[in-house]
Design a protein around this motif. Sequence first.
Motif, PDB file in Angstrom:
ATOM      1  N   ARG A 185       0.825  -1.204   0.000  1.00 35.00           N
ATOM      2  CA  ARG A 185       0.000   0.000   0.000  1.00 35.00           C
ATOM      3  C   ARG A 185       0.861   1.256   0.000  1.00 35.00           C
ATOM      4  NH1 ARG A 185      -2.709   3.834   3.079  1.00 35.00           N
ATOM      5  NH2 ARG A 185      -4.971   3.907   2.758  1.00 35.00           N
ATOM      6  N   GLU A 186       2.004   1.173   0.656  1.00 35.65           N
ATOM      7  CA  GLU A 186       2.909   2.317   0.702  1.00 35.65           C
ATOM      8  C   GLU A 186       3.402   2.694  -0.697  1.00 35.65           C
ATOM      9  OE1 GLU A 186       3.635   3.953   3.463  1.00 35.65           O
ATOM     10  OE2 GLU A 186       2.459   2.627   4.755  1.00 35.65           O
ATOM     11  N   ALA A 235       0.994  12.162   5.523  1.00 39.20           N
ATOM     12  CA  ALA A 235       0.980  11.600   4.171  1.00 39.20           C
ATOM     13  C   ALA A 235       0.014  10.418   4.077  1.00 39.20           C
ATOM     14  CB  ALA A 235       2.392  11.170   3.764  1.00 39.20           C
ATOM     15  N   ARG A 236       0.043   9.526   5.071  1.00 42.80           N
ATOM     16  CA  ARG A 236      -0.845   8.365   5.060  1.00 42.80           C
ATOM     17  C   ARG A 236      -2.302   8.783   5.241  1.00 42.80           C
ATOM     18  NH1 ARG A 236       3.561   6.228   8.181  1.00 42.80           N
ATOM     19  NH2 ARG A 236       4.636   4.516   7.091  1.00 42.80           N
ATOM     20  N   HIS A 250      -4.424   5.460  10.376  1.00 45.35           N
ATOM     21  CA  HIS A 250      -3.062   5.692   9.910  1.00 45.35           C
ATOM     22  C   HIS A 250      -2.417   6.812  10.722  1.00 45.35           C
ATOM     23  CE1 HIS A 250      -3.980   3.178   6.434  1.00 45.35           C
ATOM     24  NE2 HIS A 250      -5.105   3.847   6.330  1.00 45.35           N
ATOM     25  N   ALA A 304      -3.623  10.246   1.989  1.00 41.45           N
ATOM     26  CA  ALA A 304      -3.933   9.214   1.005  1.00 41.45           C
ATOM     27  C   ALA A 304      -5.264   8.549   1.313  1.00 41.45           C
ATOM     28  CB  ALA A 304      -2.814   8.180   0.967  1.00 41.45           C
ATOM     29  N   ASP A 305      -5.519   8.262   2.585  1.00 41.12           N
ATOM     30  CA  ASP A 305      -6.784   7.639   2.972  1.00 41.12           C
ATOM     31  C   ASP A 305      -7.952   8.591   2.758  1.00 41.12           C
ATOM     32  OD1 ASP A 305      -8.082   5.274   4.278  1.00 41.12           O
ATOM     33  OD2 ASP A 305      -8.655   6.792   5.751  1.00 41.12           O
ATOM     34  N   PHE A 312      -3.249   7.502  -6.115  1.00 40.27           N
ATOM     35  CA  PHE A 312      -4.587   7.959  -5.757  1.00 40.27           C
ATOM     36  C   PHE A 312      -4.926   9.270  -6.463  1.00 40.27           C
ATOM     37  CE2 PHE A 312      -3.591   5.745  -1.518  1.00 40.27           C
ATOM     38  CZ  PHE A 312      -4.013   4.535  -2.026  1.00 40.27           C
ATOM     39  N   ASP A 355       1.877   8.414  -6.020  1.00 45.06           N
ATOM     40  CA  ASP A 355       0.758   9.345  -6.265  1.00 45.06           C
ATOM     41  C   ASP A 355      -0.345   8.695  -7.101  1.00 45.06           C
ATOM     42  OD1 ASP A 355       1.924  11.426  -4.849  1.00 45.06           O
ATOM     43  OD2 ASP A 355       3.022  12.162  -6.589  1.00 45.06           O
ATOM     44  N   GLN A 377       1.003   5.057  -2.386  1.00 42.84           N
ATOM     45  CA  GLN A 377       1.097   6.419  -1.865  1.00 42.84           C
ATOM     46  C   GLN A 377       2.309   7.143  -2.424  1.00 42.84           C
ATOM     47  OE1 GLN A 377      -0.757   5.135   2.471  1.00 42.84           O
ATOM     48  NE2 GLN A 377       1.060   6.378   2.381  1.00 42.84           N
ATOM     49  N   SER A 378       3.441   6.459  -2.479  1.00 41.87           N
ATOM     50  CA  SER A 378       4.662   7.100  -2.979  1.00 41.87           C
ATOM     51  C   SER A 378       4.584   7.379  -4.468  1.00 41.87           C
ATOM     52  CB  SER A 378       5.885   6.224  -2.671  1.00 41.87           C
ATOM     53  OG  SER A 378       5.765   4.959  -3.292  1.00 41.87           O
TER      54      SER A 378
END
Length: 345
Positions: free
Chosen positions: A96-97, A321-322, A317, A325-326, A105, A103, A100-101
Motif C-alpha cells: 500500500r505504501e 501523508a498516510r 493511519h 492518502a486515505d 490515488f 501518487d 502512496q509514494s
Amino acid sequence: PDKRVPANHPLRKVRELVRDVLSDLDRSLGKLYSSEGRPSIPPEQLLSALLLQVFYGIRSERQLMEQLDYNLLYRWFVGLSPDDPVWAPTVFTKNRERLQSGDVFTKFMTRLLNHPQVKPLLSDEHFSVDGTLIEAWASQKSFRPKDGSGDDDDGANFHGQKRKNDTHASTSDPDSRLYRKAAGREARLCYMGHATMENRHGLAVAGKVTHANGTAERRASETMLKARRKAAGRRITAGEDKAYDTADHVANLRAIGVTPHVTQNQAVTKTGKTRNSAIDERTTRHPGYGMSQSRRAMIECIFGWGKQHGTMRKTKHRGIARVAADFLLNLIAYNLIRIPKLLAA
C-alpha cells in the motif's frame, strides 16, 4: 464468481468504471511492479481492495484480508479467482505504501474525473469548499510536553494542565494537533481534511489534508481554488461557510480570479457588537450568490458519507501523508458510488 454476483448489483457499474480508469493508468502502475525479490501484489488488485475497504467501512487491512478470503463478491471485484490465495496483511500494508509514494490515488482521481462519461457531469465554473476534522489514531495520554517533563505518571493525569501545540506533541502521532471544533466542545488530537466540490452534481474534485489550526481551512481553500481557476482558464465562483468570512481570505480569492460566495458572518461578539462581514451587497445581490449558498450544503454529504460508511471519521493511519492518502481514497469512493446513479438518471 461473475455468475454468482446478481446482474443488478450496484458494484457492477462501479467495477466497470474502475476497470476503465485502471486501463488508462497501465503505464503508471507498471512502474510499481517489483523487478526483484518476492512477487508483489498487482497495483490494480491492491487499489480495488482498498476501495472495497472504504465502500464497506472495513476497519483494518487484517479484517479486509479475512473477508477477502471467503467473500466471493469481494474476490470478483478485486479480480481473484475462488482458488487464488489471499495476501498476508503485512504484505498488503507494505504494498500500500508504494501506491502512496507513486501518487496513484491522485492520478486515479484525475483520470476518473476526465472519464468520457464523467466529465459532462462536472461544472468547471462553480465550486464549493469546506473542511472537516479527522480524529487521529492517538490518545490524549500521548500528548506530552516536548521537553520531556511530566512523564512520572505516564501521561495518565493531565487534568488541570494547560496543554498547547506549541509546548506539547503526541508521542505516537507527532503530526496530529490538539484542536476543538467550536467553543465549548472538547479538544481532540486530529487532522483537518479539505475538499473541493463541483456544484452541478456534488462530486468531489480535489482533496487535501493539513495540520489542524485556525487558518488551515482558508489557506487550503486558496491553494485548491487557485488550481481550479488555472484549470478552468476563466473566473470561477466558490461557495464557503461563515468560517471563511475574513477580509484577508476574501481579498486573496479575488486576487486569484475567484468570486467568493462566502456566507456572511454577522454574529454578535462577546462584547455585544455585531461583526462586520467581508462580503457586502455587491456580491449578495446577484442570483448566483444564493444558488452557491444552496448548493454549498451538498459538500456535507461527502463528509457525512465518509464518516458514516467510509473510513474518514477516525483514521487508522499515522502521519500526514498516510492520512491524506486515505482521505483522498474516501473522496474517490464517494464519487464511484454517486456516478453510476447520475449516469442512470
